[in-house]
Scaffold this motif. Structure first.
Motif, PDB file in Angstrom:
ATOM      1  N   ASP A 245       0.798  -1.228   0.000  1.00 18.87           N
ATOM      2  CA  ASP A 245       0.000   0.000   0.000  1.00 18.87           C
ATOM      3  C   ASP A 245       0.831   1.279   0.000  1.00 18.87           C
ATOM      4  O   ASP A 245       0.267   2.383   0.031  1.00 18.87           O
ATOM      5  N   LEU A 246       2.149   1.163  -0.028  1.00 22.68           N
ATOM      6  CA  LEU A 246       2.986   2.358  -0.058  1.00 22.68           C
ATOM      7  C   LEU A 246       2.808   3.123  -1.373  1.00 22.68           C
ATOM      8  O   LEU A 246       2.386   2.552  -2.383  1.00 22.68           O
ATOM      9  N   PRO A 247       3.141   4.411  -1.380  1.00 17.44           N
ATOM     10  CA  PRO A 247       3.106   5.167  -2.641  1.00 17.44           C
ATOM     11  C   PRO A 247       4.029   4.537  -3.674  1.00 17.44           C
ATOM     12  O   PRO A 247       5.011   3.866  -3.327  1.00 17.44           O
ATOM     13  N   LEU A 248       3.746   4.775  -4.928  1.00 19.96           N
ATOM     14  CA  LEU A 248       4.459   4.114  -6.019  1.00 19.96           C
ATOM     15  C   LEU A 248       5.972   4.281  -5.917  1.00 19.96           C
ATOM     16  O   LEU A 248       6.723   3.332  -6.138  1.00 19.96           O
ATOM     17  N   ASP A 249       6.453   5.470  -5.574  1.00 14.61           N
ATOM     18  CA  ASP A 249       7.894   5.726  -5.590  1.00 14.61           C
ATOM     19  C   ASP A 249       8.631   5.096  -4.415  1.00 14.61           C
ATOM     20  O   ASP A 249       9.863   5.091  -4.379  1.00 14.61           O
ATOM     21  N   SER A 250       7.910   4.541  -3.440  1.00 14.57           N
ATOM     22  CA  SER A 250       8.565   3.874  -2.306  1.00 14.57           C
ATOM     23  C   SER A 250       8.065   2.448  -2.104  1.00 14.57           C
ATOM     24  O   SER A 250       8.433   1.800  -1.134  1.00 14.57           O
ATOM     25  N   ARG A 251       7.291   1.936  -3.031  1.00 18.54           N
ATOM     26  CA  ARG A 251       6.682   0.603  -2.911  1.00 18.54           C
ATOM     27  C   ARG A 251       7.620  -0.466  -3.462  1.00 18.54           C
ATOM     28  O   ARG A 251       8.130  -0.356  -4.573  1.00 18.54           O
ATOM     29  N   PRO A 252       7.873  -1.545  -2.701  1.00 20.58           N
ATOM     30  CA  PRO A 252       8.768  -2.613  -3.199  1.00 20.58           C
ATOM     31  C   PRO A 252       8.123  -3.417  -4.320  1.00 20.58           C
ATOM     32  O   PRO A 252       6.919  -3.657  -4.323  1.00 20.58           O
ATOM     33  N   GLN A 253       8.972  -3.842  -5.267  1.00 17.71           N
ATOM     34  CA  GLN A 253       8.525  -4.728  -6.339  1.00 17.71           C
ATOM     35  C   GLN A 253       8.890  -6.182  -6.045  1.00 17.71           C
ATOM     36  O   GLN A 253       8.343  -7.090  -6.674  1.00 17.71           O
ATOM     37  N   LEU A 254       9.803  -6.395  -5.113  1.00 12.28           N
ATOM     38  CA  LEU A 254      10.148  -7.742  -4.668  1.00 12.28           C
ATOM     39  C   LEU A 254      10.010  -7.793  -3.152  1.00 12.28           C
ATOM     40  O   LEU A 254      10.675  -7.047  -2.430  1.00 12.28           O
ATOM     41  N   ILE A 255       9.116  -8.674  -2.680  1.00 12.17           N
ATOM     42  CA  ILE A 255       8.884  -8.841  -1.246  1.00 12.17           C
ATOM     43  C   ILE A 255       9.141 -10.300  -0.896  1.00 12.17           C
ATOM     44  O   ILE A 255       8.630 -11.207  -1.555  1.00 12.17           O
ATOM     45  N   MET A 256       9.945 -10.548   0.134  1.00 12.04           N
ATOM     46  CA  MET A 256      10.259 -11.898   0.594  1.00 12.04           C
ATOM     47  C   MET A 256       9.821 -12.036   2.047  1.00 12.04           C
ATOM     48  O   MET A 256      10.123 -11.162   2.861  1.00 12.04           O
ATOM     49  N   ALA A 257       9.101 -13.118   2.368  1.00  9.18           N
ATOM     50  CA  ALA A 257       8.605 -13.318   3.732  1.00  9.18           C
ATOM     51  C   ALA A 257       8.840 -14.764   4.164  1.00  9.18           C
ATOM     52  O   ALA A 257       8.832 -15.682   3.341  1.00  9.18           O
ATOM     53  N   TYR A 258       9.003 -14.945   5.461  1.00  8.85           N
ATOM     54  CA  TYR A 258       9.357 -16.260   6.022  1.00  8.85           C
ATOM     55  C   TYR A 258       8.488 -16.580   7.224  1.00  8.85           C
ATOM     56  O   TYR A 258       8.227 -15.704   8.067  1.00  8.85           O
ATOM     57  N   GLU A 259       8.047 -17.854   7.306  1.00  8.61           N
ATOM     58  CA  GLU A 259       7.222 -18.306   8.428  1.00  8.61           C
ATOM     59  C   GLU A 259       7.700 -19.679   8.909  1.00  8.61           C
ATOM     60  O   GLU A 259       7.711 -20.657   8.151  1.00  8.61           O
ATOM     61  N   PRO A 260       8.102 -19.802  10.210  1.00 10.39           N
ATOM     62  CA  PRO A 260       8.700 -21.049  10.715  1.00 10.39           C
ATOM     63  C   PRO A 260       7.789 -21.961  11.510  1.00 10.39           C
ATOM     64  O   PRO A 260       8.222 -23.032  11.940  1.00 10.39           O
ATOM     65  N   SER A 261       6.533 -21.583  11.771  1.00  9.47           N
ATOM     66  CA  SER A 261       5.733 -22.321  12.758  1.00  9.47           C
ATOM     67  C   SER A 261       5.491 -23.777  12.367  1.00  9.47           C
ATOM     68  O   SER A 261       5.434 -24.649  13.239  1.00  9.47           O
ATOM     69  N   LEU A 262       5.367 -24.069  11.064  1.00  9.77           N
ATOM     70  CA  LEU A 262       5.110 -25.457  10.666  1.00  9.77           C
ATOM     71  C   LEU A 262       6.345 -26.330  10.894  1.00  9.77           C
ATOM     72  O   LEU A 262       6.236 -27.481  11.324  1.00  9.77           O
ATOM     73  N   ASP A 263       7.519 -25.797  10.624  1.00 10.40           N
ATOM     74  CA  ASP A 263       8.760 -26.519  10.900  1.00 10.40           C
ATOM     75  C   ASP A 263       8.904 -26.779  12.390  1.00 10.40           C
ATOM     76  O   ASP A 263       9.282 -27.885  12.810  1.00 10.40           O
ATOM     77  N   GLN A 264       8.594 -25.789  13.189  1.00  8.47           N
ATOM     78  CA  GLN A 264       8.678 -25.942  14.639  1.00  8.47           C
ATOM     79  C   GLN A 264       7.721 -27.022  15.133  1.00  8.47           C
ATOM     80  O   GLN A 264       8.074 -27.842  15.987  1.00  8.47           O
ATOM     81  N   ALA A 265       6.516 -27.058  14.576  1.00 10.71           N
ATOM     82  CA  ALA A 265       5.538 -28.078  14.962  1.00 10.71           C
ATOM     83  C   ALA A 265       6.014 -29.461  14.545  1.00 10.71           C
ATOM     84  O   ALA A 265       5.854 -30.440  15.284  1.00 10.71           O
ATOM     85  N   GLY A 266       6.621 -29.567  13.359  1.00 10.88           N
ATOM     86  CA  GLY A 266       7.119 -30.852  12.879  1.00 10.88           C
ATOM     87  C   GLY A 266       8.221 -31.409  13.752  1.00 10.88           C
ATOM     88  O   GLY A 266       8.260 -32.608  14.043  1.00 10.88           O
ATOM     89  N   HIS A 267       9.133 -30.535  14.192  1.00 10.18           N
ATOM     90  CA  HIS A 267      10.197 -30.977  15.095  1.00 10.18           C
ATOM     91  C   HIS A 267       9.628 -31.404  16.456  1.00 10.18           C
ATOM     92  O   HIS A 267      10.018 -32.422  17.012  1.00 10.18           O
ATOM     93  N   LEU A 268       8.718 -30.615  16.939  1.00 12.28           N
ATOM     94  CA  LEU A 268       8.199 -30.834  18.293  1.00 12.28           C
ATOM     95  C   LEU A 268       7.350 -32.092  18.411  1.00 12.28           C
ATOM     96  O   LEU A 268       7.491 -32.874  19.365  1.00 12.28           O
ATOM     97  N   ALA A 269       6.477 -32.311  17.427  1.00 14.40           N
ATOM     98  CA  ALA A 269       5.500 -33.389  17.561  1.00 14.40           C
ATOM     99  C   ALA A 269       5.553 -34.440  16.460  1.00 14.40           C
ATOM    100  O   ALA A 269       4.874 -35.458  16.552  1.00 14.40           O
ATOM    101  N   GLY A 270       6.334 -34.203  15.402  1.00 16.22           N
ATOM    102  CA  GLY A 270       6.414 -35.156  14.299  1.00 16.22           C
ATOM    103  C   GLY A 270       5.468 -34.789  13.169  1.00 16.22           C
ATOM    104  O   GLY A 270       4.425 -34.152  13.396  1.00 16.22           O
ATOM    105  N   PRO A 271       5.802 -35.178  11.940  1.00 17.35           N
ATOM    106  CA  PRO A 271       5.025 -34.756  10.769  1.00 17.35           C
ATOM    107  C   PRO A 271       3.609 -35.323  10.711  1.00 17.35           C
ATOM    108  O   PRO A 271       2.763 -34.776  10.002  1.00 17.35           O
ATOM    109  N   LYS A 272       3.320 -36.394  11.433  1.00 22.00           N
ATOM    110  CA  LYS A 272       1.985 -36.992  11.397  1.00 22.00           C
ATOM    111  C   LYS A 272       1.118 -36.544  12.564  1.00 22.00           C
ATOM    112  O   LYS A 272       0.008 -37.053  12.752  1.00 22.00           O
ATOM    113  N   SER A 273       1.599 -35.586  13.334  1.00 19.29           N
ATOM    114  CA  SER A 273       0.925 -35.189  14.570  1.00 19.29           C
ATOM    115  C   SER A 273      -0.276 -34.282  14.339  1.00 19.29           C
ATOM    116  O   SER A 273      -0.415 -33.632  13.297  1.00 19.29           O
ATOM    117  N   THR A 274      -1.122 -34.222  15.351  1.00 14.40           N
ATOM    118  CA  THR A 274      -2.256 -33.297  15.342  1.00 14.40           C
ATOM    119  C   THR A 274      -1.759 -31.861  15.309  1.00 14.40           C
ATOM    120  O   THR A 274      -2.358 -30.997  14.654  1.00 14.40           O
TER     121      THR A 274
END
Length: 513
Positions: A245-274
């Motif tokens: 939503d930034l103005p055109l002259d300050s708006r990024p054209q490449l945005i990179m985002a990262y989310e770790p919660s699924l990896d953390q859940a897999g380590h903690l409880a295993g890939p087949k876990s609830t």
């Protein structure tokens, strides 16, 4: 990675951003581009065989039908990037430049999408693209693979050879969990996509992507938000949209985002876990909120969104333990000066001992127990690993097979996580996920669908090679190596002329455009 606590609000619903507004499609300049190709073909007609002429005609017909449906500009792949691609486009109220959003969901195994728990990611893939899998680089760990995604390089080339490793050249240790021991630019080789975009004059934004805030050459993302644990996905969603939503002259054209919660859940409880299934639904709603927010802003035909992951996950709740002190003895174990790369074991013996003796013992043990582990040196490392030509890679690497874990009598299974990764990148459970949606995927899908219905199958052979139609009419790409993602983003941003050299397959994406 180590087990880390999940965000406190993992189970919270994400905000919904829904709009019924249909995204406008541009159709200007289409027929003129195809007509130009036809005129070029006419000048060559006398030199073409009948078979080649039929193929050329079929190709022109496919391009014409596909282009008119989705409204793209046709240009030869041999031409320099068309300046029109960098012009602004309107979403109805504001001007936008070509934009790419890359979202990494750590530890999302490709097979998770078949559990029936990710309706939104599957819906996105039906409208766009999905690959059978994306193959991570070896070792199948978080930091080596996130830097491979950013640079298009194998670990031996980009230098991040594990989450934790020793560098003999600097006599220092890389530790992913410590900013002072991992953020120094000297660790990170290669050119990340945000540096290339910056050199091309584009604005970039980095939301917690694993990696340094600055490269060896001094480049930084325009906007950089460092890693912070327990960040609600609603907050990440809002940050991404605030950049959009930034103005055109300050708006990024490449945005990179990262989310770790699924990896953390897999380590903690295993890939087949609830817990993994619940967290999988949580990140699926995040994907939905992103696409709905873009649709509400009428940006579906302007912003390309790529959802992907770095690696998969396997069940390690009941591994068969391999005791290293039973193999090389307590004396050999105590002679190890540095140990890298869990769950593998990169070994550097003290220079005061005869390491060849212990190497011989390890090789004999591996030969006697081929189902349990392999032992490699730089000279014997499998070529497909692309994991030998870097002094940061330990001279001896013990790689456990799936279902086995390296440990000692003293350590036992204390501290073992119920799910893990880092194994052979050919293992199915290590496969990562790739789903894309936006103008690129819409064009690709229409062209593919036209190919499948046309005479081109007879004239051109099999134009749909690399595609698979599922029962719900979703078209799924063949699996591919994640080192090809860098070049995809370069194409989407139309900045290929600025691209750095990579380990990706040259021309890999041409058939999908």
């Amino acid at each position: 990675m180590k087990d880390e606590p999940l965000a406190d609000d993992t189970m919270k619903e994400l905000p919904r951003h829904i709009s019924d507004d249909a995204a406008d499609q541009e159709r200007e300049g289409l027929l003129s581009g195809v007509a130009a190709e036809r005129r070029d073909a006419d000048t060559e007609r006398s030199r073409l065989s009948t078979k080649k002429m039929l193929a050329l005609a079929a190709t022109a017909l496919l391009l014409l039908v596909g282009v008119v449906e989705v409204g793209i500009m046709i240009k030869s792949k041999h031409q320099a990037p068309d300046p029109v691609l960098n012009l602004t486009r309107s979403n109805g109220t504001h001007e936008f430049k070509k934009t790419v959003l890359v979202v990494s969901i750590d530890g999302l195994q490709a097979g998770y999408l078949d559990r029936g728990l990710t309706p939104h990611l599957l819906d996105i893939s039906k409208k766009g693209l999905r690959a059978k899998f994306m193959k991570p680089v070896f070792p199948t760990l978080t930091f080596p693979n996130h830097w491979a995604l950013m640079t298009g390089l194998y670990a031996e080339s980009h230098g991040i050879v594990a989450n934790n490793f020793w560098d003999p050249a600097t006599d220092s240790k890389f530790d992913y969990s410590s900013a002072p021991h991992s953020w120094n630019a000297s660790w990170w080789f290669g050119e990340p996509m945000w540096e290339t975009a910056g050199k091309a004059g584009l604005i970039t934004a980095n939301l917690m992507w694993p990696g340094p805030p600055e490269t060896r050459t001094g480049w930084s993302p325009t906007y950089f938000i460092p890693w912070r644990d327990k960040v609600p996905l609603s907050e990440k969603h809002d940050q991404i949209m605030s950049w959009i939503d930034l103005p055109l002259d300050s708006r990024p054209q490449l945005i990179m985002a990262y989310e770790p919660s699924l990896d953390q859940a897999g380590h903690l409880a295993g890939p087949k876990s609830t817990l993994v299934n619940t967290t999988l639904a949580y990140v699926d709603r995040f994907a939905k909120s992103i696409t709905e927010s873009l649709a509400a802003r009428n940006l579906t035909d302007i912003v390309d969104v790529v959802f992907l992951s770095d690696h998969g996950m396997t069940d390690t709740s009941h591994p068969t333990l391999v005791y290293m002190d039973d193999i090389i003895g307590v004396e050999g174990l105590e002679s190890i000066e540095h140990e890298d790369g869990w769950p593998s074991m990169g070994i550097r013996f003290s220079p005061t001992v005869d390491s060849s003796k212990y190497l011989s013992i390890l090789l004999d043990a591996a030969k006697a127990n081929p189902e349990k582990f392999d032992v490699y040196t730089h000279d014997t490392m499998p070529q497909r690993y692309h994991f030998s030509r870097n002094p940061r890679i330990a001279p001896i690497y013990v790689v456990p097979k799936m279902g086995y874990a390296l440990t000692t009598r003293e350590q036992g299974d204390v501290g073992f996580s119920k799910g893990n990764h880092g194994y052979d990148n050919n293992e199915r459970s290590m496969n990562a996920m790739f789903v894309a949606h936006g103008p690129f995927s819409a064009v690709t899908k229409v062209l593919h669908q036209q190919n499948s219905r046309s005479l081109a199958k007879r004239w051109l052979g099999n134009p749909n090679e690399g595609w698979h139609s599922t029962t719900d009419d979703t078209y799924v790409m063949d699996g591919f190596e994640n080192v090809n993602i860098y070049n995809l983003v370069m194409k989407l941003l139309a900045i290929e002329e600025f691209a750095a050299s990579t380990n990706g397959t040259e021309g890999f994406w041409d058939k999908y455009f």
